[in-house]
Scaffold this active site. Structure first.
Site, PDB file in Angstrom:
ATOM      1  N   THR A 213      -0.804   0.876  -5.025  1.00 32.75           N
ATOM      2  CA  THR A 213      -0.435   0.003  -6.128  1.00 32.75           C
ATOM      3  C   THR A 213      -1.085  -1.374  -6.058  1.00 32.75           C
ATOM      4  O   THR A 213      -1.061  -2.111  -7.041  1.00 32.75           O
ATOM      5  CB  THR A 213       1.097  -0.176  -6.190  1.00 32.75           C
ATOM      6  OG1 THR A 213       1.560  -0.663  -4.913  1.00 32.75           O
ATOM      7  CG2 THR A 213       1.781   1.153  -6.490  1.00 32.75           C
TER       8      THR A 213
ATOM      9  N   ILE B 219      -2.862  -2.858   0.318  1.00 31.10           N
ATOM     10  CA  ILE B 219      -1.846  -3.763   0.851  1.00 31.10           C
ATOM     11  C   ILE B 219      -0.457  -3.475   0.274  1.00 31.10           C
ATOM     12  O   ILE B 219       0.520  -4.085   0.701  1.00 31.10           O
ATOM     13  CB  ILE B 219      -2.223  -5.239   0.621  1.00 31.10           C
ATOM     14  CG1 ILE B 219      -2.445  -5.531  -0.863  1.00 31.10           C
ATOM     15  CG2 ILE B 219      -3.471  -5.611   1.424  1.00 31.10           C
ATOM     16  CD1 ILE B 219      -2.703  -6.996  -1.167  1.00 31.10           C
ATOM     17  N   SER B 220      -0.366  -2.557  -0.665  1.00 29.87           N
ATOM     18  CA  SER B 220       0.948  -2.139  -1.159  1.00 29.87           C
ATOM     19  C   SER B 220       0.811  -0.742  -1.752  1.00 29.87           C
ATOM     20  O   SER B 220      -0.189  -0.433  -2.408  1.00 29.87           O
ATOM     21  CB  SER B 220       1.483  -3.105  -2.216  1.00 29.87           C
ATOM     22  OG  SER B 220       2.812  -2.770  -2.578  1.00 29.87           O
ATOM     23  N   SER B 221       1.807   0.094  -1.511  1.00 28.29           N
ATOM     24  CA  SER B 221       1.754   1.470  -2.012  1.00 28.29           C
ATOM     25  C   SER B 221       3.150   2.054  -2.044  1.00 28.29           C
ATOM     26  O   SER B 221       4.097   1.493  -1.478  1.00 28.29           O
ATOM     27  CB  SER B 221       0.844   2.334  -1.126  1.00 28.29           C
ATOM     28  OG  SER B 221       1.424   2.494   0.158  1.00 28.29           O
TER      29      SER B 221
END
Length: 790
Positions: free
Chosen positions: A412, A421-423
């Site tokens: 994401t 860095i975001s998922s």
């Protein structure tokens, strides 16, 4: 001409049809859509089946679909003897397409049908997702140029054709019997955020944009005509004395014919930017309910269509303020948007229902996959997987990706280098971690590393009396989490922007501490706040790095000590908090190799470069493996049983066929003592036609004068692992006994075991059989040859 299923069935039941397939059309299909071996075709709006049957003569196996059962009754009757064709009643705009071929189609045709679709651009993009990589989408349509005025509703003009082809990067246009034949490839052309060629009028710079979705969660956009054609939201200026919400409702009605109540219009964000020295302010208004049908568009618009969220980057150009408004409602939905100053309005955000027809089926299938894998064993977690709409937290992903029940995580957010860095983690892993929290009804849970979906699962499991506190260091992630939790009506979740390593703000920590805590990013260390804010007997689950190998470990707090009682192999995004650790790295052989000191402390490697240019020694362990054998427990065992004075690392190869024969971009567990090094590698010793015929053996390789002794240790390590840890069942490998103690704990107060010191804690690891002697002496042999390996 009717547009409902009933009207179309009546059309066919009365003996009517469409113009027969012409020779020129057939010739273009033969030339531009030849059937590959085993080719599959999908004929949309097949009517009585003439084109479907012709495609079988070209070598295709065909699915002929129409949403009018009357058409299919005639097709089945008229072509009952034709093999290779299947007739299906489906509405490709709105129905679940699960009955179609899961392996994809080499050809999809729409003959004399596209003009009747309410959302033709959106429909073509949906169909393109069903194509194989080299597949083609062929649209055959009358044009207004060759159609009488009274029948032009069945045809497309040049603007309409341009809108259809605009999203595709591979397009071609031909003419057959005065029809336009469009041949489109699968690949989409990324759209851009564009401005109109003229600046806004000063009196129109304070406006409202209406964001409205239908019962399938699709967003309404209109295609504006003019010198800079683009898709836009219903929007316009705010009149004197008018609220932003009222203006959005008014513009929605004037431009589209849909109606809404002002009470259902919620100002989410105010956007502020400038265009040619004119300040522009746009209120983004989310309309949570509407009624009516789309009417004749205003003359500046070609049409209005409902678009699936994940296709927005591919539908073509978007008006820049529209793109900015869409990103305000669904942060991250459009990756390339001009910067804008956004002021989030501090107000209750609306819950907005609606999801695609196939979402429920895919969610159930994902949940069943996780349950069948043994990752979700409790009714509470199973029900959460079946209930929480995962796709609403990943609007940029196709449903098939959002609900993939395998190891796939949905990325994401990436940083400037492209690193994730975001998922949203794999569903099985989220379920496993939540299961091991053992949440009772009414539990209060802390989560570090947000995103929304995992918090929604936690809230569902904790029940109506429970509460979740989720935190993240990234304001963008927090904004997105708040938005999606609100849209899905997930209550009982406090969302806070803060450094996760600091724990929750004191005002949100329950008396006695959290019942459970979960960390959703890779941790090199364990923050003191996570222990201190956890209730006695509470469970903490976090992905902990041990020698660079990550395991989601479940701990129970007993006083100041954390006791591990479950390990799960996993991988998460890296820590971005203040306790994030930079791993020391040493390069060798002009960048051919890199040695990573994953325990966080490097060592003196003087002379190691020279050793790596010298002879390599090989020692066989005698420990064999067949295919599909899990050896992650060996990596962890090797990383946590290093002799005193020796440093553990991971040896990474950056070229093929180097001195180590480690495959490019792969690594091997290694130990270092000054100018000497040894590492482990599995070497294939037997090949075969069947997977079960193949076999590998573990070897220790060494460089330097002291490498032989290091290799002996690694051989003993592999043999001890083989005797005491490894099992035939990959899921039953023995885990170590692991306790976590405050950093200030003296040595004499630690239990027996290997000690790994972190900045904030001391880990003590004890494996079974550590005191057992080697089973047999180590065989040593030196070689200059490089054996084949894996």
């Amino acid at each position: 001409m009717g547009y409902t299923r009933t009207d179309w069935s009546e059309h066919y039941n009365t003996g009517q049809g469409f113009r027969r397939l012409g020779d020129e059309e057939k010739g273009l299909l033969v030339e531009h859509a030849p059937a590959p071996k085993g080719g599959r075709a999908l004929d949309i709006g097949c009517g009585t089946g003439e084109l479907s049957v012709y495609l079988t003569s070209l070598g295709y196996t065909v699915d002929g679909i129409d949403f009018a059962e009357g058409a299919l009754e005639r097709a089945r009757a008229e072509h009952a003897e034709t093999p290779g064709v299947r007739w299906l009643c489906l509405d490709v705009e709105n129905d679940d397409l699960e009955p179609l071929a899961g392996e994809g189609y080499d050809l999809i045709t729409l003959r004399l049908a596209v003009a009747f679709f309410p959302n033709p651009t959106a429909t073509l993009l949906r169909l393109a997702e069903l194509l194989t990589e080299d597949g083609r989408l062929v649209v055959i349509t009358p044009t207004t140029e060759h159609t009488p005025a009274e029948r032009r509703y069945i045809a497309l003009d040049e603007d309409q054709i341009a809108v259809l082809t605009d999203p595709f990067s591979d397009t071609a246009r031909y003419t057959a019997d005065q029809f336009a034949v469009l041949v489109l490839g699968k690949k989409a052309r990324p759209g851009q955020a564009v401005e109109r060629t003229h600046p806004p009028e000063p009196r129109a710079v304070f406006g409202a944009a209406a964001v409205v979705t239908d019962d399938q969660g699709r967003v309404l956009l209109g295609r504006r005509l003019g010198r800079t054609p683009a898709w836009e939201l219903p929007a316009g200026r705010i009149e004197p004395g008018e609220s932003a919400a009222a203006a959005a409702v008014r513009e929605l009605g004037e431009e589209t014919g849909l109606s809404a109540n002002v009470e259902d219009a919620h100002v989410l964000t105010v956007l502020h930017d400038a265009r040619e020295d004119i300040t522009r302010v746009t209120a983004v208004v989310r309309i949570s309910a509407h009624k009516g049908t789309i009417g004749r568009p205003e003359e500046q618009f070609l049409r209005w269509e409902w678009h699936r969220l994940h296709t927005l980057p591919a539908i073509g150009d978007l008006f820049a303020p529209t793109a900015q408004a869409l990103n305000a409602v669904w942060p991250g939905i459009l990756p390339e948007v001009p910067p804008v100053i956004a002021y989030r309005v501090a107000a209750d955000e609306p819950a907005v229902p609606g999801e695609p027809a196939e979402a429920g089926r895919l969610r159930d299938a994902m949940a069943q996959t996780v349950i069948d894998g043994g990752w979700a064993t409790s009714p509470a977690v199973q029900q959460a997987l079946r209930s929480v709409p995962r796709h609403r937290f990943a609007p940029e992903a196709p449903l098939s990706t959002a609900y993939d029940g395998s190891d796939r995580a949905v990325v994401t957010r990436r940083d400037g280098t492209g690193t994730t860095i975001s998922s949203i983690s794999a569903a099985w892993l989220q379920a496993d971690m939540i299961e091991h929290l053992g949440l009772p009804p009414g539990a209060v849970v802390f989560e570090a590393g947000s995103g929304g979906y995992n918090a929604a699962l936690l809230a569902h499991v904790a029940g109506p009396d429970g509460r979740v506190v989720t935190v993240d260091i990234d304001w963008w992630v927090i904004d997105r989490t708040r938005r999606f939790l609100a849209e899905t009506s997930t209550g009982r979740v406090d969302v806070v922007e803060t450094d996760g390593s600091l724990g929750a703000p004191a005002r949100l920590v329950p008396r006695g501490g959290f019942d459970a805590s979960v960390i959703t990013y890779n941790c090199w260390d364990i923050a003191p706040a996570w222990r201190e804010q956890l209730a006695e007997g509470g469970q903490l689950v976090l992905p902990l790095e041990l020698g660079g190998y990550t395991r989601a470990i479940t701990f129970e707090r007993r006083g100041q000590v954390l006791y591990a009682h479950h390990f799960t192999y996993c991988g998460f995004v890296r820590d971005q908090s203040q306790q994030a650790r930079t791993i020391p790295v040493a390069p060798f052989l002009d960048g051919e190799l890199t040695l990573r000191f994953e325990h966080g402390t490097d060592t003196d490697t003087d002379g190691l470069e020279e050793a790596l240019r010298g002879p390599r020694r090989e020692v066989a362990t005698g420990v064999l493996m067949g295919p599909n054998i899990f050896f992650g427990s060996l990596q962890l065992y090797a990383a946590t049983t290093v002799p005193q004075g020796v440093t553990f690392g991971r040896l990474v190869a950056h070229t093929d066929a180097g001195v180590t024969n480690i495959a490019k971009d792969r690594d091997a567990p290694a130990i270092v003592d000054g100018p000497s090094l040894a590492y482990l590698k599995a070497v294939q010793i037997r090949d075969g036609k069947q997977p079960e015929d193949k076999q590998w053996e573990w070897f220790a390789y060494s460089f330097g004068n002291g490498g032989t002794q290091l290799a002996e240790h690694l051989v003993a390590t592999v043999r001890a692992w083989d005797r005491h840890v490894r099992t035939e069942d990959n899921d039953q490998h023995v885990d170590p006994v692991l306790t976590v103690h405050p950093a200030c704990t003296p040595d004499d107060q630690l239990p027996t075991g290997n000690v790994l010191d972190k900045e904030h804690c001391r880990l003590v690891v004890r494996w079974p059989g550590r005191d057992a002697p080697p089973e047999r002496p180590v065989e040593q042999r030196a070689t200059d040859a490089v054996p084949e390996g894996v």
